[in-house]
Design a protein around this motif. Sequence first.
Motif, PDB file in Angstrom:
ATOM      1  N   UNK A 210     -67.142  -3.335 -48.330  1.00  0.00           N
ATOM      2  CA  UNK A 210     -65.754  -2.914 -48.547  1.00  0.00           C
ATOM      3  C   UNK A 210     -64.990  -3.953 -49.348  1.00  0.00           C
ATOM      4  N   UNK A 211     -65.177  -5.232 -49.002  1.00  0.00           N
ATOM      5  CA  UNK A 211     -64.486  -6.297 -49.717  1.00  0.00           C
ATOM      6  C   UNK A 211     -64.987  -6.414 -51.153  1.00  0.00           C
ATOM      7  N   UNK A 212     -66.295  -6.282 -51.345  1.00  0.00           N
ATOM      8  CA  UNK A 212     -66.845  -6.355 -52.700  1.00  0.00           C
ATOM      9  C   UNK A 212     -66.316  -5.224 -53.571  1.00  0.00           C
ATOM     10  N   UNK A 213     -66.241  -4.029 -53.018  1.00  0.00           N
ATOM     11  CA  UNK A 213     -65.716  -2.896 -53.793  1.00  0.00           C
ATOM     12  C   UNK A 213     -64.299  -3.177 -54.271  1.00  0.00           C
ATOM     13  N   UNK A 214     -63.471  -3.744 -53.390  1.00  0.00           N
ATOM     14  CA  UNK A 214     -62.103  -4.058 -53.799  1.00  0.00           C
ATOM     15  C   UNK A 214     -62.087  -5.062 -54.942  1.00  0.00           C
ATOM     16  N   UNK A 215     -62.932  -6.075 -54.834  1.00  0.00           N
ATOM     17  CA  UNK A 215     -62.931  -7.120 -55.857  1.00  0.00           C
ATOM     18  C   UNK A 215     -63.540  -6.642 -57.174  1.00  0.00           C
ATOM     19  N   UNK A 216     -64.412  -5.632 -57.094  1.00  0.00           N
ATOM     20  CA  UNK A 216     -65.025  -5.062 -58.297  1.00  0.00           C
ATOM     21  C   UNK A 216     -64.252  -3.855 -58.814  1.00  0.00           C
ATOM     22  N   UNK A 217     -63.077  -3.603 -58.239  1.00  0.00           N
ATOM     23  CA  UNK A 217     -62.270  -2.433 -58.620  1.00  0.00           C
ATOM     24  C   UNK A 217     -63.073  -1.146 -58.506  1.00  0.00           C
TER      25      UNK A 217
END
Length: 243
Positions: A210-217
């Motif tokens: 979830x956090x990676x998705x946010x950071x990768x837009x």
Amino acid sequence: MDAQPHILVVDDDREIRDLLGRYLVKQGFRVSAAADGRAMRKMLAEHAIDLVVLDLMLPGEDGLALCRWLRSESPLPVVMLTARGEDVDRIIGLEMGADDYLAKPFNPRELEARIKAVLRRTGAGAGGFAGGRREPDGGTLGFAGWRLDLDRRELRSPDGLLVSLSGGEFGLLAAFVTHPQRVLSRDQLLDLARGREAQPFDRAIDVQVSRLRRKLDDDPREPRLIKTVRGGGYMFTPTVEPL
């Protein structure tokens, strides 16, 4: 990893600080201690620290606030140590950037194992707060306009901006980009990214994804980069190329 990684224990309980200090020194670590956030910052400014064992319940700034600050400043590994053992508290700690989580009362041997596992998977052990991490397999990999430098542990956006990653986030992204277009189960991702056996019902991977998705837009409702495979795990869909 260096022969003597430097561990900073942050806990307001002097007995716990002394107990952990004596135990970890016997296991070959260098150990410093701090009772609160102010003392922690002073130690970080004066010493090359490789990993922080951080208590959640502290006077003044609590462990979550300090973990958030640490994550904004450095990918320095953090093991959260707390009297709270509920899943929701554990997940919040991971969302704030902790690399692992251990509830009190704990066995010092288990904490030692967690510390070693985090140091292995983050490549720490050479003065983590000041930098100096390095993956065994280096190089830069590109995907969908993004660049992941495995040597410097840096992620850059298509616009060239540096994106801050925690040790756990970097490990997970490195696992994805080195195993693209393959369905990876949560157990496989835990093994690849975290360096230790998955615990039953461990939600750490879901939190990190979830956090990676946010950071990768990457829109979680319609992800383009990290797709959820029902009953299977996750798949990293972009083409990955060495740069």
